[in-house]
Design a protein around this motif. Structure first.
Motif, PDB file in Angstrom:
ATOM      1  N   TRP A  44      21.388 -54.755 -36.074  1.00  0.00           N
ATOM      2  CA  TRP A  44      22.454 -54.565 -37.054  1.00  0.00           C
ATOM      3  C   TRP A  44      21.864 -54.665 -38.445  1.00  0.00           C
ATOM      4  N   ASP A  45      22.344 -53.855 -39.347  1.00  0.00           N
ATOM      5  CA  ASP A  45      21.982 -53.984 -40.750  1.00  0.00           C
ATOM      6  C   ASP A  45      22.682 -55.248 -41.244  1.00  0.00           C
ATOM      7  N   PRO A  46      21.946 -56.277 -41.712  1.00  0.00           N
ATOM      8  CA  PRO A  46      22.586 -57.531 -42.112  1.00  0.00           C
ATOM      9  C   PRO A  46      23.606 -57.341 -43.234  1.00  0.00           C
ATOM     10  N   GLU A  47      23.372 -56.375 -44.096  1.00  0.00           N
ATOM     11  CA  GLU A  47      24.321 -56.106 -45.180  1.00  0.00           C
ATOM     12  C   GLU A  47      25.647 -55.573 -44.625  1.00  0.00           C
ATOM     13  N   GLU A  48      25.547 -54.670 -43.668  1.00  0.00           N
ATOM     14  CA  GLU A  48      26.747 -54.108 -43.050  1.00  0.00           C
ATOM     15  C   GLU A  48      27.504 -55.172 -42.262  1.00  0.00           C
ATOM     16  N   LEU A  49      26.793 -56.011 -41.552  1.00  0.00           N
ATOM     17  CA  LEU A  49      27.429 -57.081 -40.783  1.00  0.00           C
ATOM     18  C   LEU A  49      28.162 -58.044 -41.712  1.00  0.00           C
ATOM     19  N   ALA A  50      27.537 -58.385 -42.835  1.00  0.00           N
ATOM     20  CA  ALA A  50      28.180 -59.268 -43.814  1.00  0.00           C
ATOM     21  C   ALA A  50      29.443 -58.620 -44.373  1.00  0.00           C
ATOM     22  N   GLU A  51      29.385 -57.321 -44.654  1.00  0.00           N
ATOM     23  CA  GLU A  51      30.564 -56.603 -45.150  1.00  0.00           C
ATOM     24  C   GLU A  51      31.699 -56.622 -44.128  1.00  0.00           C
ATOM     25  N   ARG A  52      31.354 -56.441 -42.867  1.00  0.00           N
ATOM     26  CA  ARG A  52      32.380 -56.410 -41.820  1.00  0.00           C
ATOM     27  C   ARG A  52      33.069 -57.762 -41.670  1.00  0.00           C
ATOM     28  N   TRP A  53      32.295 -58.847 -41.710  1.00  0.00           N
ATOM     29  CA  TRP A  53      32.925 -60.162 -41.604  1.00  0.00           C
ATOM     30  C   TRP A  53      33.757 -60.480 -42.845  1.00  0.00           C
ATOM     31  N   ALA A  54      33.305 -60.062 -44.006  1.00  0.00           N
ATOM     32  CA  ALA A  54      34.094 -60.271 -45.230  1.00  0.00           C
ATOM     33  C   ALA A  54      35.419 -59.512 -45.133  1.00  0.00           C
ATOM     34  N   ALA A  55      35.372 -58.301 -44.605  1.00  0.00           N
ATOM     35  CA  ALA A  55      36.603 -57.507 -44.460  1.00  0.00           C
ATOM     36  C   ALA A  55      37.552 -58.151 -43.449  1.00  0.00           C
ATOM     37  N   ARG A  56      37.011 -58.663 -42.336  1.00  0.00           N
ATOM     38  CA  ARG A  56      37.876 -59.343 -41.358  1.00  0.00           C
ATOM     39  C   ARG A  56      38.515 -60.578 -41.968  1.00  0.00           C
ATOM     40  N   HIS A  57      37.715 -61.333 -42.716  1.00  0.00           N
ATOM     41  CA  HIS A  57      38.244 -62.531 -43.368  1.00  0.00           C
ATOM     42  C   HIS A  57      39.393 -62.164 -44.312  1.00  0.00           C
ATOM     43  N   THR A  58      39.189 -61.132 -45.098  1.00  0.00           N
ATOM     44  CA  THR A  58      40.226 -60.679 -46.037  1.00  0.00           C
ATOM     45  C   THR A  58      41.489 -60.254 -45.297  1.00  0.00           C
ATOM     46  N   GLU A  59      41.324 -59.525 -44.194  1.00  0.00           N
ATOM     47  CA  GLU A  59      42.493 -59.055 -43.433  1.00  0.00           C
ATOM     48  C   GLU A  59      43.241 -60.215 -42.785  1.00  0.00           C
ATOM     49  N   TRP A  60      42.525 -61.185 -42.220  1.00  0.00           N
ATOM     50  CA  TRP A  60      43.204 -62.344 -41.632  1.00  0.00           C
ATOM     51  C   TRP A  60      43.925 -63.148 -42.721  1.00  0.00           C
ATOM     52  N   LEU A  61      43.318 -63.267 -43.890  1.00  0.00           N
ATOM     53  CA  LEU A  61      43.990 -63.957 -45.003  1.00  0.00           C
ATOM     54  C   LEU A  61      45.271 -63.227 -45.406  1.00  0.00           C
ATOM     55  N   ARG A  62      45.222 -61.889 -45.417  1.00  0.00           N
ATOM     56  CA  ARG A  62      46.418 -61.105 -45.761  1.00  0.00           C
ATOM     57  C   ARG A  62      47.535 -61.374 -44.765  1.00  0.00           C
ATOM     58  N   ILE A  63      47.178 -61.396 -43.499  1.00  0.00           N
ATOM     59  CA  ILE A  63      48.189 -61.625 -42.456  1.00  0.00           C
ATOM     60  C   ILE A  63      48.739 -63.044 -42.551  1.00  0.00           C
ATOM     61  N   GLN A  64      47.861 -64.005 -42.792  1.00  0.00           N
ATOM     62  CA  GLN A  64      48.317 -65.393 -42.939  1.00  0.00           C
ATOM     63  C   GLN A  64      49.300 -65.513 -44.105  1.00  0.00           C
ATOM     64  N   ALA A  65      48.971 -64.908 -45.242  1.00  0.00           N
ATOM     65  CA  ALA A  65      49.850 -64.951 -46.411  1.00  0.00           C
ATOM     66  C   ALA A  65      51.176 -64.241 -46.124  1.00  0.00           C
ATOM     67  N   LEU A  66      51.123 -63.115 -45.415  1.00  0.00           N
ATOM     68  CA  LEU A  66      52.324 -62.373 -45.041  1.00  0.00           C
ATOM     69  C   LEU A  66      53.229 -63.226 -44.161  1.00  0.00           C
ATOM     70  N   MET A  67      52.649 -63.891 -43.184  1.00  0.00           N
ATOM     71  CA  MET A  67      53.437 -64.739 -42.284  1.00  0.00           C
ATOM     72  C   MET A  67      54.093 -65.886 -43.053  1.00  0.00           C
ATOM     73  N   VAL A  74      41.316 -67.028 -39.354  1.00  0.00           N
ATOM     74  CA  VAL A  74      40.874 -67.078 -40.749  1.00  0.00           C
ATOM     75  C   VAL A  74      39.643 -67.960 -40.855  1.00  0.00           C
ATOM     76  N   SER A  75      39.704 -69.127 -40.220  1.00  0.00           N
ATOM     77  CA  SER A  75      38.574 -70.074 -40.273  1.00  0.00           C
ATOM     78  C   SER A  75      37.325 -69.494 -39.635  1.00  0.00           C
ATOM     79  N   GLU A  76      37.485 -68.857 -38.474  1.00  0.00           N
ATOM     80  CA  GLU A  76      36.328 -68.270 -37.800  1.00  0.00           C
ATOM     81  C   GLU A  76      35.720 -67.157 -38.654  1.00  0.00           C
TER      82      GLU A  76
END
Length: 179
Positions: A57-80, A30-32
């Motif tokens: 890399w398109d910087p906009e696409e890269l930013a979207e991908r990291w935001a999505a990873r952050h959201t998914e890790w947060l979901r898993i952390q909350a689930l755990m 999550v932190s990373e």
């Protein structure tokens, strides 16, 4: 695009979690992801992000991908935390498992459509093209507005293109209604 940033993030997270991850490992992820999301958003706002090489890399696409990873890790952390799990294993994650099944169905459907398109286009031309970020965003916006896929938009633009009478390479596209 067949896979959204969220799809790619969930797939990556599931693959990275197959052996099981502790809450500490998920918290570190999550932190990373948060740090990378912040870095890419900052880069997106910088003037140098507009000066990119054709295959960067398109910087906009890269930013979207990291935001999505952050959201998914947060979901898993909350689930755990909500479930009291010591270890996250993808097969325990009902939402993630349903998503993975839906993704596999979409993938199978895409492959079937692709095979049918290849059969149908035996006389046509198939081309993979690289567009600038601006042109790509424009094509994606047209596709979203018309309900077509980006390749269908490009094909229809090409079908409606008119070459100039004097044989020059000027191409224009008169107004047309996408179908």
């Amino acid at each position: 695009m067949i896979w959204s940033s969220e799809d790619l993030a969930r797939d990556l997270v599931r693959r990275n979690s197959t052996g099981g991850l502790t809450l500490a490992q998920v918290t570190e992820a999550v932190s990373e992801a948060a740090a990378r999301e912040q870095e890419t958003r900052k880069e997106l706002r910088s003037p140098s992000s507009r000066e990119q090489e054709p295959f960067d890399w398109d910087p906009e696409e890269l930013a979207e991908r990291w935001a999505a990873r952050h959201t998914e890790w947060l979901r898993i952390q909350a689930l755990m935390q909500a479930s009291g799990w010591d270890t996250y294993k993808p097969e325990q994650d009902v939402e993630g498992t349903l998503w993975a099944q839906e993704r596999e169905e979409r993938r199978a459907g895409f492959l079937a459509r692709h095979a049918a398109d290849r059969e149908q286009a035996a006389d046509g031309l198939r081309a993979d093209i690289w567009l600038s970020a601006r042109a790509g965003r424009l094509i994606r916006a047209l596709a979203a507005r018309t309900g077509l896929t980006p390749d269908q938009v490009v094909a229809q633009i090409t079908e409606n293109a008119v070459l100039s009478d004097d044989g020059t390479v000027t191409v224009s596209v008169p107004p047309f209604t996408p179908r």
